[in-house]
Design an enzyme around this catalytic site. Structure first.
Site, PDB file in Angstrom:
ATOM      1  N   LYS A  86       5.351  47.326 -90.933  1.00 57.48           N
ATOM      2  CA  LYS A  86       6.008  47.872 -90.719  1.00 57.48           C
ATOM      3  C   LYS A  86       7.512  47.068 -91.033  1.00 57.48           C
ATOM      4  O   LYS A  86       7.474  46.233 -89.796  1.00 57.48           O
ATOM      5  CB  LYS A  86       6.685  48.585 -89.695  1.00 57.48           C
ATOM      6  CG  LYS A  86       5.021  50.039 -90.395  1.00 57.48           C
ATOM      7  CD  LYS A  86       5.248  50.775 -89.293  1.00 57.48           C
ATOM      8  CE  LYS A  86       6.540  51.228 -88.778  1.00 57.48           C
ATOM      9  NZ  LYS A  86       6.578  52.150 -87.708  1.00 57.48           N
TER      10      LYS A  86
HETATM   11  O1  G3P Z   1       7.679  55.427 -85.605  1.00 59.90           O
HETATM   12  C1  G3P Z   1       9.164  55.510 -86.610  1.00 59.90           C
HETATM   13  C2  G3P Z   1       9.426  56.804 -86.349  1.00 59.90           C
HETATM   14  O2  G3P Z   1       8.178  57.639 -85.519  1.00 59.90           O
HETATM   15  C3  G3P Z   1       9.721  56.708 -84.745  1.00 59.90           C
HETATM   16  O3  G3P Z   1       9.950  58.415 -84.085  1.00 59.90           O
HETATM   17  O4  G3P Z   1      10.189  60.108 -82.390  1.00 59.90           O
HETATM   18  O5  G3P Z   1      11.081  57.937 -82.236  1.00 59.90           O
HETATM   19  O6  G3P Z   1      11.988  59.126 -83.885  1.00 59.90           O
HETATM   20  P1  G3P Z   1      11.002  58.971 -82.493  1.00 59.90           P
END
Ligand code: G3P
Length: 229
Positions: A86
């Site tokens: 990523k």
């Molecule tokens: O993995 C990236 C993304 O899913 C981030 O999620 O929950 O930190 O907004 P969050």
């Protein structure tokens, strides 16, 4: 449509795999930090519980393109299987995407907060582009709309890149993107679990089973009936 687990707790991943049709795991530095373990060892543990061929997405942390390329190569040599690195959609990340793809390493462009970033990351060669749905919602941007728009744009050009929608806080956000036909979503185990949970289902089945118990006796199944005939 692929469904991935956005989580790094091995036990929770294993439990989710026992009952949901998921295709792999996505991680980011925060998700790994939450587990409080040595991250490389944790990645290996996750890979051990994943079925063969399942995707594992690991986020690079270098800030310059050259470092990202080296970091991607190091990960590739350490993590066998269906690895995706990523990359953030920073200027340096954009510079690194084609270089990493040229090394034969699959790329997921992450941290996407606009349709423009999503389209440009696809054009740069990313296999997946990951719009942060809930985070956009929190900025007053309609995250589902942006993810849908990226999906439609990519498909209107016949591009192979898929949206890997991420950052969900509820299953309705996920469902709306499923309706729109996006290629993949990733969410925490509790959001995935909520996709199949409905108290009305539990109540209906409990009532039917109560009626069968009245008919044949407590806890008796068809197997018991057949074997004691
Ligand atoms: O993995 C990236 C993304 O899913 C981030 O999620 O929950 O930190 O907004 P969050």
């Amino acid at each position: 449509m692929l469904m991935l687990i956005d989580y790094a707790n091995v036990q929770a991943i294993q439990e989710t795999l026992t009952y949901l049709p998921v295709d792999g795991v996505t991680t980011n530095p925060t998700i790994l930090y939450r587990e409080g373990k040595e991250p490389l060892e944790l990645l290996h543990q996750i890979q051990e519980v994943l079925p063969e061929g399942a995707q594992l997405h690991v986020q690079l942390v270098s800030e310059r393109a050259a470092g990202m390329v080296e970091e991607a190569k190091a990960l590739r040599s350490e993590i066998p299987g269906n690895l995706f690195v990523k990359l953030p959609v920073t200027r340096e990340g954009f510079a690194a995407i084609p270089r990493i793809v040229a090394e034969g390493i699959q790329v997921t462009a992450t941290g996407i907060h606009s349709s423009m970033q999503g389209f440009m990351a696809a054009k740069a060669g990313a296999r997946y582009v990951a719009p942060y749905v809930n985070r956009m919602d929190n900025f007053g941007i309609d995250g589902v709309r942006v993810a849908t728009e990226i999906h439609r744009t990519l498909k209107s050009y016949g591009m192979e890149t898929d949206v890997l929608a991420a950052s969900f806080k509820n299953s309705e956000q996920v469902l709306e993107l499923v309706r729109q036909g996006v290629g993949a979503i990733t969410a925490a185990p509790e959001v995935l679990a909520a996709l199949i949970k409905n108290p009305a289902t539990d109540a209906a089945i409990a009532e039917q089973n109560r009626h069968f118990e009245i008919l044949v006796g407590e806890r008796r199944t068809w197997k018991d009936i057949i074997e004691t005939r």
